[in-house]
Design a protein around this motif. Structure first.
Motif, PDB file in Angstrom:
ATOM      1  N   ASP A 106       0.809  -1.211   0.000  1.00 26.48           N
ATOM      2  CA  ASP A 106       0.000   0.000   0.000  1.00 26.48           C
ATOM      3  C   ASP A 106       0.845   1.265   0.000  1.00 26.48           C
ATOM      4  O   ASP A 106       0.320   2.374  -0.115  1.00 26.48           O
ATOM      5  CB  ASP A 106      -0.947   0.012   1.195  1.00 26.48           C
ATOM      6  CG  ASP A 106      -0.216   0.024   2.529  1.00 26.48           C
ATOM      7  OD1 ASP A 106       0.981  -0.306   2.551  1.00 26.48           O
ATOM      8  OD2 ASP A 106      -0.849   0.357   3.545  1.00 26.48           O
ATOM      9  N   GLY A 107       2.161   1.121   0.142  1.00 23.37           N
ATOM     10  CA  GLY A 107       3.047   2.286   0.122  1.00 23.37           C
ATOM     11  C   GLY A 107       3.301   2.903   1.474  1.00 23.37           C
ATOM     12  O   GLY A 107       4.025   3.891   1.571  1.00 23.37           O
ATOM     13  N   THR A 108       2.719   2.323   2.528  1.00 28.07           N
ATOM     14  CA  THR A 108       2.981   2.836   3.873  1.00 28.07           C
ATOM     15  C   THR A 108       3.330   1.678   4.795  1.00 28.07           C
ATOM     16  O   THR A 108       2.841   0.567   4.627  1.00 28.07           O
ATOM     17  CB  THR A 108       1.766   3.588   4.448  1.00 28.07           C
ATOM     18  OG1 THR A 108       0.626   2.728   4.424  1.00 28.07           O
ATOM     19  CG2 THR A 108       1.458   4.836   3.647  1.00 28.07           C
ATOM     20  N   ASP A 109       4.169   1.973   5.778  1.00 27.65           N
ATOM     21  CA  ASP A 109       4.634   0.960   6.721  1.00 27.65           C
ATOM     22  C   ASP A 109       4.493   1.518   8.123  1.00 27.65           C
ATOM     23  O   ASP A 109       5.268   2.400   8.526  1.00 27.65           O
ATOM     24  CB  ASP A 109       6.086   0.596   6.423  1.00 27.65           C
ATOM     25  CG  ASP A 109       6.593  -0.569   7.271  1.00 27.65           C
ATOM     26  OD1 ASP A 109       5.779  -1.436   7.611  1.00 27.65           O
ATOM     27  OD2 ASP A 109       7.800  -0.605   7.559  1.00 27.65           O
ATOM     28  N   GLY A 158       8.734   0.750   3.326  1.00 32.59           N
ATOM     29  CA  GLY A 158       9.487  -0.368   3.881  1.00 32.59           C
ATOM     30  C   GLY A 158      10.951  -0.005   4.027  1.00 32.59           C
ATOM     31  O   GLY A 158      11.315   1.169   4.091  1.00 32.59           O
ATOM     32  N   GLY A 159      11.787  -1.053   4.068  1.00 33.74           N
ATOM     33  CA  GLY A 159      13.201  -0.814   4.307  1.00 33.74           C
ATOM     34  C   GLY A 159      14.099  -1.734   3.503  1.00 33.74           C
ATOM     35  O   GLY A 159      13.690  -2.820   3.073  1.00 33.74           O
ATOM     36  N   TYR A 160      15.341  -1.275   3.320  1.00 35.87           N
ATOM     37  CA  TYR A 160      16.367  -2.004   2.562  1.00 35.87           C
ATOM     38  C   TYR A 160      17.640  -2.052   3.398  1.00 35.87           C
ATOM     39  O   TYR A 160      18.027  -1.064   4.043  1.00 35.87           O
ATOM     40  CB  TYR A 160      16.637  -1.283   1.238  1.00 35.87           C
ATOM     41  CG  TYR A 160      17.898  -1.726   0.525  1.00 35.87           C
ATOM     42  CD1 TYR A 160      17.851  -2.717  -0.448  1.00 35.87           C
ATOM     43  CD2 TYR A 160      19.142  -1.161   0.834  1.00 35.87           C
ATOM     44  CE1 TYR A 160      18.997  -3.136  -1.102  1.00 35.87           C
ATOM     45  CE2 TYR A 160      20.302  -1.573   0.188  1.00 35.87           C
ATOM     46  CZ  TYR A 160      20.228  -2.563  -0.783  1.00 35.87           C
ATOM     47  OH  TYR A 160      21.370  -2.976  -1.421  1.00 35.87           O
ATOM     48  N   ALA A 161      18.301  -3.203   3.388  1.00 33.60           N
ATOM     49  CA  ALA A 161      19.597  -3.346   4.059  1.00 33.60           C
ATOM     50  C   ALA A 161      20.466  -4.277   3.236  1.00 33.60           C
ATOM     51  O   ALA A 161      19.977  -5.227   2.624  1.00 33.60           O
ATOM     52  CB  ALA A 161      19.418  -3.903   5.467  1.00 33.60           C
ATOM     53  N   ASP A 162      21.765  -4.006   3.210  1.00 31.25           N
ATOM     54  CA  ASP A 162      22.700  -4.931   2.557  1.00 31.25           C
ATOM     55  C   ASP A 162      23.886  -5.181   3.474  1.00 31.25           C
ATOM     56  O   ASP A 162      23.868  -4.776   4.651  1.00 31.25           O
ATOM     57  CB  ASP A 162      23.114  -4.426   1.168  1.00 31.25           C
ATOM     58  CG  ASP A 162      23.819  -3.067   1.195  1.00 31.25           C
ATOM     59  OD1 ASP A 162      24.529  -2.771   2.181  1.00 31.25           O
ATOM     60  OD2 ASP A 162      23.682  -2.303   0.210  1.00 31.25           O
ATOM     61  N   ALA A 175      13.296   1.699  13.876  1.00 27.79           N
ATOM     62  CA  ALA A 175      13.957   1.332  12.622  1.00 27.79           C
ATOM     63  C   ALA A 175      13.949   2.472  11.606  1.00 27.79           C
ATOM     64  O   ALA A 175      14.879   2.597  10.799  1.00 27.79           O
ATOM     65  CB  ALA A 175      13.286   0.097  12.021  1.00 27.79           C
ATOM     66  N   TYR A 176      12.933   3.295  11.623  1.00 23.65           N
ATOM     67  CA  TYR A 176      12.828   4.382  10.638  1.00 23.65           C
ATOM     68  C   TYR A 176      14.066   5.278  10.663  1.00 23.65           C
ATOM     69  O   TYR A 176      14.687   5.545   9.624  1.00 23.65           O
ATOM     70  CB  TYR A 176      11.576   5.212  10.912  1.00 23.65           C
ATOM     71  CG  TYR A 176      11.337   6.338   9.916  1.00 23.65           C
ATOM     72  CD1 TYR A 176      10.503   6.158   8.826  1.00 23.65           C
ATOM     73  CD2 TYR A 176      11.935   7.590  10.093  1.00 23.65           C
ATOM     74  CE1 TYR A 176      10.266   7.188   7.925  1.00 23.65           C
ATOM     75  CE2 TYR A 176      11.707   8.624   9.189  1.00 23.65           C
ATOM     76  CZ  TYR A 176      10.873   8.419   8.106  1.00 23.65           C
ATOM     77  OH  TYR A 176      10.658   9.451   7.212  1.00 23.65           O
ATOM     78  N   HIS A 177      14.424   5.741  11.860  1.00 20.24           N
ATOM     79  CA  HIS A 177      15.540   6.694  11.939  1.00 20.24           C
ATOM     80  C   HIS A 177      16.879   6.033  11.609  1.00 20.24           C
ATOM     81  O   HIS A 177      17.759   6.670  11.026  1.00 20.24           O
ATOM     82  CB  HIS A 177      15.563   7.349  13.319  1.00 20.24           C
ATOM     83  CG  HIS A 177      14.395   8.264  13.553  1.00 20.24           C
ATOM     84  ND1 HIS A 177      13.410   8.005  14.485  1.00 20.24           N
ATOM     85  CD2 HIS A 177      14.035   9.412  12.932  1.00 20.24           C
ATOM     86  CE1 HIS A 177      12.516   8.975  14.449  1.00 20.24           C
ATOM     87  NE2 HIS A 177      12.865   9.833  13.521  1.00 20.24           N
ATOM     88  N   ILE A 228      12.592   2.858   2.024  1.00 16.81           N
ATOM     89  CA  ILE A 228      11.941   2.706   0.723  1.00 16.81           C
ATOM     90  C   ILE A 228      10.686   3.560   0.756  1.00 16.81           C
ATOM     91  O   ILE A 228       9.782   3.321   1.570  1.00 16.81           O
ATOM     92  CB  ILE A 228      11.584   1.241   0.437  1.00 16.81           C
ATOM     93  CG1 ILE A 228      12.849   0.388   0.351  1.00 16.81           C
ATOM     94  CG2 ILE A 228      10.779   1.127  -0.856  1.00 16.81           C
ATOM     95  CD1 ILE A 228      12.582  -1.101   0.284  1.00 16.81           C
ATOM     96  N   ILE A 229      10.634   4.565  -0.093  1.00 15.26           N
ATOM     97  CA  ILE A 229       9.499   5.492  -0.125  1.00 15.26           C
ATOM     98  C   ILE A 229       8.887   5.472  -1.517  1.00 15.26           C
ATOM     99  O   ILE A 229       9.541   5.824  -2.494  1.00 15.26           O
ATOM    100  CB  ILE A 229       9.930   6.912   0.287  1.00 15.26           C
ATOM    101  CG1 ILE A 229      10.456   6.903   1.725  1.00 15.26           C
ATOM    102  CG2 ILE A 229       8.750   7.880   0.147  1.00 15.26           C
ATOM    103  CD1 ILE A 229      10.938   8.239   2.232  1.00 15.26           C
ATOM    104  N   THR A 230       7.648   5.026  -1.587  1.00  7.95           N
ATOM    105  CA  THR A 230       6.947   4.940  -2.876  1.00  7.95           C
ATOM    106  C   THR A 230       5.796   5.925  -2.971  1.00  7.95           C
ATOM    107  O   THR A 230       5.318   6.220  -4.068  1.00  7.95           O
ATOM    108  CB  THR A 230       6.365   3.532  -3.088  1.00  7.95           C
ATOM    109  OG1 THR A 230       5.370   3.283  -2.089  1.00  7.95           O
ATOM    110  CG2 THR A 230       7.444   2.466  -2.982  1.00  7.95           C
ATOM    111  N   GLY A 231       5.307   6.419  -1.830  1.00  8.37           N
ATOM    112  CA  GLY A 231       4.052   7.149  -1.816  1.00  8.37           C
ATOM    113  C   GLY A 231       2.900   6.170  -1.893  1.00  8.37           C
ATOM    114  O   GLY A 231       3.094   4.967  -2.120  1.00  8.37           O
TER     115      GLY A 231
END
Length: 411
Positions: A344-347, A354-358, A381-383, A392-395
């Motif tokens: 839905d574009g919101t978390d 959402g989020g990305y990590a490598d 986790a956001y900060h 990850i920001i899609t709107g």
């Protein structure tokens, strides 16, 4: 940050979300519906605006009037003849109640020759609501359920008994008009009576189950609310036809197709993921560790909906927490990444999807004095992800079919 992996992640997310937009799904469903008499449209949920816009484009002036109730920021413009309300999610607010009352007013006075086109998507439990307890208590109970880690089925089992529109009661209020429901599923296994708490579906849950949930989590309810949990919900409806369309399975399949196009071998682990977000992140990281020496490009895909148990007062959501937890497990592992996104574009209560990590995320955070383990305890986790470019920001996407998490291995 591994730029190649991040680019792959962004492409997978974009393609997967595009594949599960509700436009085609609603168009397809309406081909099988022949509305009669006066046609009133009610759309509720995070995808309500997009679903209503598509229905209006398909049926035109056949729709006399309509009401949309969706999440803040999800109305993309006016729809002719349709009043649009934006309201609170995941906790209902006064606008939820106002929008729902407008929908109830809209369906009054109809006959058996008339039609209510009911377009339902995830998020409707909060957005489409006329509480039988005070709004303040409903908000408090919803907050308790979210904080204790109750799953969506448990949450909805309670909420539908405290509502005048859930658990099949909206369809009863539409009678004798015929209700054609088009449902975009956001619950694992697509149980109709649980999607948005089933406003137009007979309820399969029982009073005993609701009361056991109260005991399980030690919920604090007033005597009025407890009394409502002893009142049974409708078990049969004669004026409803339902078509379910869209699900997390389609989201996972679309993600897998894009992974394959990018050169990865996709492996669908599950489309029924239901555990704590931190555990899911740790598991996906362990999959990457196990296969790190294979020399293959692999993509492990898991769809579903995790939960977060609140132990702190930070900012974040289940997908962000999943990604941050995975960062610990892939610390220093070249060519490895984990990302998770809400369709839905919101978390949670954030502007991120959402989020990305490598493999470099943990080190980047250490250099800034950020402890992943402490951050997870604080539910912040956001900060942390913001500090390392991992948000990850899609709107708003206009759809809502659960979440998808992907673990990428690129030797």
């Amino acid at each position: 940050m591994n730029k190649a992996l991040r680019q792959d992640a962004d492409e997978i997310i974009k393609s997967a979300l595009r594949a599960v937009r509700p436009d085609e799904a609603v168009t397809r469903a309406l081909r099988d519906i022949a509305p009669r008499g006066r046609v009133r449209l009610v759309a509720a949920g995070k995808a309500a605006w997009q679903m209503a816009k598509t229905a209006r484009d398909c049926l035109g002036s056949r729709i006399e009037r309509g009401v949309v109730v969706t999440k803040y920021g999800h109305v993309m413009g006016p729809i002719e003849g349709v009043d649009c309300y934006e309201a609170g999610h995941p906790v209902p607010d006064e606008n939820s109640f106002l929008g729902t009352q407008a929908a109830l007013d809209l369906v009054q006075g109809l006959t058996a020759e008339d039609t209510v086109l009911f377009l339902l998507s995830g998020g409707g439990s909060a957005l489409f609501e006329k509480p039988l307890v005070s709004g303040a208590e409903l908000q408090d109970i919803t907050g308790q359920l979210l904080a204790c880690g109750a799953n969506i089925v448990e949450i909805n089992t309670i909420r539908k008994r405290l509502s005048a529109v859930k658990g099949g009661r909206f369809a009863q209020l539409c009678a004798p008009a015929q209700v054609f429901a088009v449902v975009l599923s956001d619950i694992l296994g697509d149980p109709l009576d649980m999607i948005a708490s089933g406003p137009a579906c007979p309820d399969s849950s029982t009073c005993a189950q609701a009361l056991s949930i109260v005991q399980k989590y030690g919920l604090r309810l007033s005597q009025e609310a407890l009394a409502l949990l002893h009142k049974e919900t409708p078990k049969a409806l004669s004026n409803v036809t339902t078509q379910i369309t869209g699900s997390v399975r389609e989201l996972c399949r679309a993600a897998g197709e894009t992974c394959r196009a990018l050169g990865y071998e996709p492996v669908l682990l599950t489309d029924l993921l239901a555990c704590q977000a931190k555990e899911a992140g740790s598991f996906l990281a362990s999959m990457l560790r196990t296969h790190a020496g294979s020399g293959k490009r692999l993509a492990f895909i898991a769809g579903g909906e995790t939960v977060v148990v609140l132990t702190g007062k930070g900012k974040g959501g289940r997908n962000q927490e999943l990604a941050l937890a995975a960062a610990e497990g892939i610390d220093g592992l070249d060519g490895a990444a984990v990302f998770s996104v809400g369709s839905d574009g919101t978390d949670g209560p954030t502007d991120a999807a959402g989020g990305y990590a490598d493999g470099s995320t943990a080190q980047t955070l250490r250099e800034q004095g950020i402890s992943i383990s402490q951050t997870l305890r604080d539910n912040d986790a956001y900060h942390a992800l913001e500090a390392c470019g991992g948000l990850i920001i899609t709107g708003p996407t206009g759809t809502n079919v659960n979440d998808v998490a992907v673990a990428l291995l690129r030797p």
